[in-house]
Design a protein around this motif. Sequence first.
Motif, PDB file in Angstrom:
ATOM      1  N   ALA A  13       0.828  -1.207   0.000  1.00 12.03           N
ATOM      2  CA  ALA A  13       0.000   0.000   0.000  1.00 12.03           C
ATOM      3  C   ALA A  13       0.861   1.256   0.000  1.00 12.03           C
ATOM      4  O   ALA A  13       0.562   2.225  -0.705  1.00 12.03           O
ATOM      5  CB  ALA A  13      -0.926  -0.005   1.216  1.00 12.03           C
ATOM      6  N   THR A  14       1.948   1.240   0.778  1.00 13.63           N
ATOM      7  CA  THR A  14       2.853   2.392   0.812  1.00 13.63           C
ATOM      8  C   THR A  14       3.514   2.592  -0.539  1.00 13.63           C
ATOM      9  O   THR A  14       3.658   3.724  -1.016  1.00 13.63           O
ATOM     10  CB  THR A  14       3.926   2.198   1.897  1.00 13.63           C
ATOM     11  N   GLY A  15       3.921   1.485  -1.186  1.00 17.84           N
ATOM     12  CA  GLY A  15       4.538   1.568  -2.507  1.00 17.84           C
ATOM     13  C   GLY A  15       3.597   2.171  -3.533  1.00 17.84           C
ATOM     14  O   GLY A  15       3.988   3.037  -4.328  1.00 17.84           O
ATOM     15  N   ARG A  16       2.324   1.730  -3.499  1.00 16.08           N
ATOM     16  CA  ARG A  16       1.332   2.283  -4.437  1.00 16.08           C
ATOM     17  C   ARG A  16       1.074   3.762  -4.161  1.00 16.08           C
ATOM     18  O   ARG A  16       0.902   4.563  -5.086  1.00 16.08           O
ATOM     19  CB  ARG A  16       0.028   1.495  -4.342  1.00 16.08           C
ATOM     20  N   ALA A  17       1.055   4.124  -2.868  1.00 15.17           N
ATOM     21  CA  ALA A  17       0.834   5.531  -2.504  1.00 15.17           C
ATOM     22  C   ALA A  17       1.965   6.407  -3.021  1.00 15.17           C
ATOM     23  O   ALA A  17       1.733   7.527  -3.498  1.00 15.17           O
ATOM     24  CB  ALA A  17       0.710   5.662  -0.988  1.00 15.17           C
ATOM     25  N   LEU A  18       3.196   5.926  -2.949  1.00 12.07           N
ATOM     26  CA  LEU A  18       4.340   6.694  -3.439  1.00 12.07           C
ATOM     27  C   LEU A  18       4.246   6.911  -4.944  1.00 12.07           C
ATOM     28  O   LEU A  18       4.476   8.024  -5.442  1.00 12.07           O
ATOM     29  CB  LEU A  18       5.646   5.966  -3.092  1.00 12.07           C
ATOM     30  N   ILE A  19       3.909   5.862  -5.691  1.00  8.87           N
ATOM     31  CA  ILE A  19       3.827   5.980  -7.149  1.00  8.87           C
ATOM     32  C   ILE A  19       2.711   6.953  -7.552  1.00  8.87           C
ATOM     33  O   ILE A  19       2.900   7.826  -8.405  1.00  8.87           O
ATOM     34  CB  ILE A  19       3.589   4.593  -7.783  1.00  8.87           C
ATOM     35  N   ALA A  20       1.539   6.810  -6.919  1.00 14.31           N
ATOM     36  CA  ALA A  20       0.425   7.715  -7.220  1.00 14.31           C
ATOM     37  C   ALA A  20       0.791   9.158  -6.875  1.00 14.31           C
ATOM     38  O   ALA A  20       0.443  10.095  -7.614  1.00 14.31           O
ATOM     39  CB  ALA A  20      -0.819   7.286  -6.442  1.00 14.31           C
ATOM     40  N   SER A  21       1.520   9.350  -5.793  1.00 14.89           N
ATOM     41  CA  SER A  21       1.918  10.697  -5.369  1.00 14.89           C
ATOM     42  C   SER A  21       2.875  11.332  -6.363  1.00 14.89           C
ATOM     43  O   SER A  21       2.794  12.534  -6.644  1.00 14.89           O
ATOM     44  CB  SER A  21       2.573  10.624  -3.984  1.00 14.89           C
ATOM     45  N   ILE A  22       3.787  10.534  -6.909  1.00 16.59           N
ATOM     46  CA  ILE A  22       4.739  11.050  -7.905  1.00 16.59           C
ATOM     47  C   ILE A  22       3.998  11.554  -9.139  1.00 16.59           C
ATOM     48  O   ILE A  22       4.249  12.657  -9.640  1.00 16.59           O
ATOM     49  CB  ILE A  22       5.756   9.960  -8.291  1.00 16.59           C
ATOM     50  N   VAL A  23       3.064  10.756  -9.642  1.00 18.76           N
ATOM     51  CA  VAL A  23       2.305  11.133 -10.846  1.00 18.76           C
ATOM     52  C   VAL A  23       1.493  12.408 -10.600  1.00 18.76           C
ATOM     53  O   VAL A  23       1.515  13.345 -11.411  1.00 18.76           O
ATOM     54  CB  VAL A  23       1.373   9.976 -11.268  1.00 18.76           C
ATOM     55  N   LEU A  24       0.786  12.466  -9.470  1.00 18.54           N
ATOM     56  CA  LEU A  24      -0.015  13.651  -9.139  1.00 18.54           C
ATOM     57  C   LEU A  24       0.852  14.902  -9.024  1.00 18.54           C
ATOM     58  O   LEU A  24       0.514  15.963  -9.541  1.00 18.54           O
ATOM     59  CB  LEU A  24      -0.752  13.423  -7.820  1.00 18.54           C
ATOM     60  N   THR A  25       1.990  14.761  -8.344  1.00 20.74           N
ATOM     61  CA  THR A  25       2.850  15.922  -8.089  1.00 20.74           C
ATOM     62  C   THR A  25       3.458  16.462  -9.373  1.00 20.74           C
ATOM     63  O   THR A  25       3.498  17.680  -9.590  1.00 20.74           O
ATOM     64  CB  THR A  25       3.967  15.545  -7.094  1.00 20.74           C
ATOM     65  N   LEU A  26       3.932  15.575 -10.253  1.00 20.68           N
ATOM     66  CA  LEU A  26       4.526  16.035 -11.516  1.00 20.68           C
ATOM     67  C   LEU A  26       3.485  16.747 -12.382  1.00 20.68           C
ATOM     68  O   LEU A  26       3.783  17.763 -13.020  1.00 20.68           O
ATOM     69  CB  LEU A  26       5.124  14.845 -12.267  1.00 20.68           C
ATOM     70  N   GLY A  27       2.247  16.222 -12.403  1.00 16.02           N
ATOM     71  CA  GLY A  27       1.192  16.878 -13.164  1.00 16.02           C
ATOM     72  C   GLY A  27       0.889  18.265 -12.627  1.00 16.02           C
ATOM     73  O   GLY A  27       0.714  19.224 -13.396  1.00 16.02           O
ATOM     74  N   PHE A  28       0.877  18.391 -11.301  1.00 16.51           N
ATOM     75  CA  PHE A  28       0.581  19.686 -10.700  1.00 16.51           C
ATOM     76  C   PHE A  28       1.737  20.669 -10.892  1.00 16.51           C
ATOM     77  O   PHE A  28       1.501  21.876 -11.025  1.00 16.51           O
ATOM     78  CB  PHE A  28       0.281  19.518  -9.209  1.00 16.51           C
ATOM     79  N   VAL A  29       2.986  20.190 -10.913  1.00 17.65           N
ATOM     80  CA  VAL A  29       4.141  21.063 -11.153  1.00 17.65           C
ATOM     81  C   VAL A  29       3.990  21.779 -12.492  1.00 17.65           C
ATOM     82  O   VAL A  29       4.198  22.998 -12.599  1.00 17.65           O
ATOM     83  CB  VAL A  29       5.456  20.254 -11.118  1.00 17.65           C
TER      84      VAL A  29
END
Length: 301
Positions: A13-29
Amino acid sequence: MGHNHDHSHSHAATGRALIASIVLTLGFVAFETVAGFRASSLALLSDAGHNFADAFALLLAAFGFYLQSRPANAVKTFGYHRAGVLAAFVNAVSLVVLALLLFYESYRRLRNPQPVVESTMIIVAAMGLAMNLFIVWRLGGHGHDMNIRAAWIHMLGDAMSCVAIILGAVAIHYTGWQKIDPVLSILIGIMIVWSGWGIIQESLNVLLEGSPKGIELEKVTGGMRSVDGVIDVHDVHIWSLGSQAHALSCHVLIEDVPPSASEVILRNLKAVLCERFSINHSTIQFEHVLCEDPCAMVKKK
């Protein structure tokens, strides 16, 4: 078996949360950078830079998280526990470097204030706040893993900077004082340094094999001396393999007893170390007389 299943589920679950967070953050940048230029807001551009550092931090955290879960082998006999600590250290240092860049740009903007579009600042910052709070929630708090905690602090700090941008935009709208924008950028930079400094200290302590945070040498040796059959404890070394893995090596003076009796003492010592101090890796050398430094013995010869 149930404990291992829960641990594996939490790990995945932590691994999936990290991957989802990376995608969201790059899009928002990408979105925030465009909005920052259109609104002429240094605070938004600073926050976009902070978000980009967050994405890099999350990427490092994910890589460190993957490495530290790998088993030990013939070369890495302790495994990859410190991969996460190293990722945390690099993340924290990158925060400080980012803050220095923000201070420089803020100084330039203070000397030459530029008008900003307050409405754009508020809308974009509100979106950033929602995203960062979602990621903070998904990462599940800071916990005991230094690597995940460093990424968590990155995201929490950015959520706080979004709040500051919203309040600053409101203040600019009612006062017309354009210097609030670079002042906000400076405050964000200070917050970034503050949030990263503790991680730098803690990760450096692990990398330099200092005593683990929260573990006092005197209390550990005292606990070991309280075990029946132990006369003295000396030459004690305690260090961290990673955020949650601690190790100890020492010499223990006991009476000249048969192996069966010394085995009981050893089990009791390991139980004290594990249950009271969370030290799960220990190397204990028994002695029947006080040992002498082997280097000193060679010099005498």
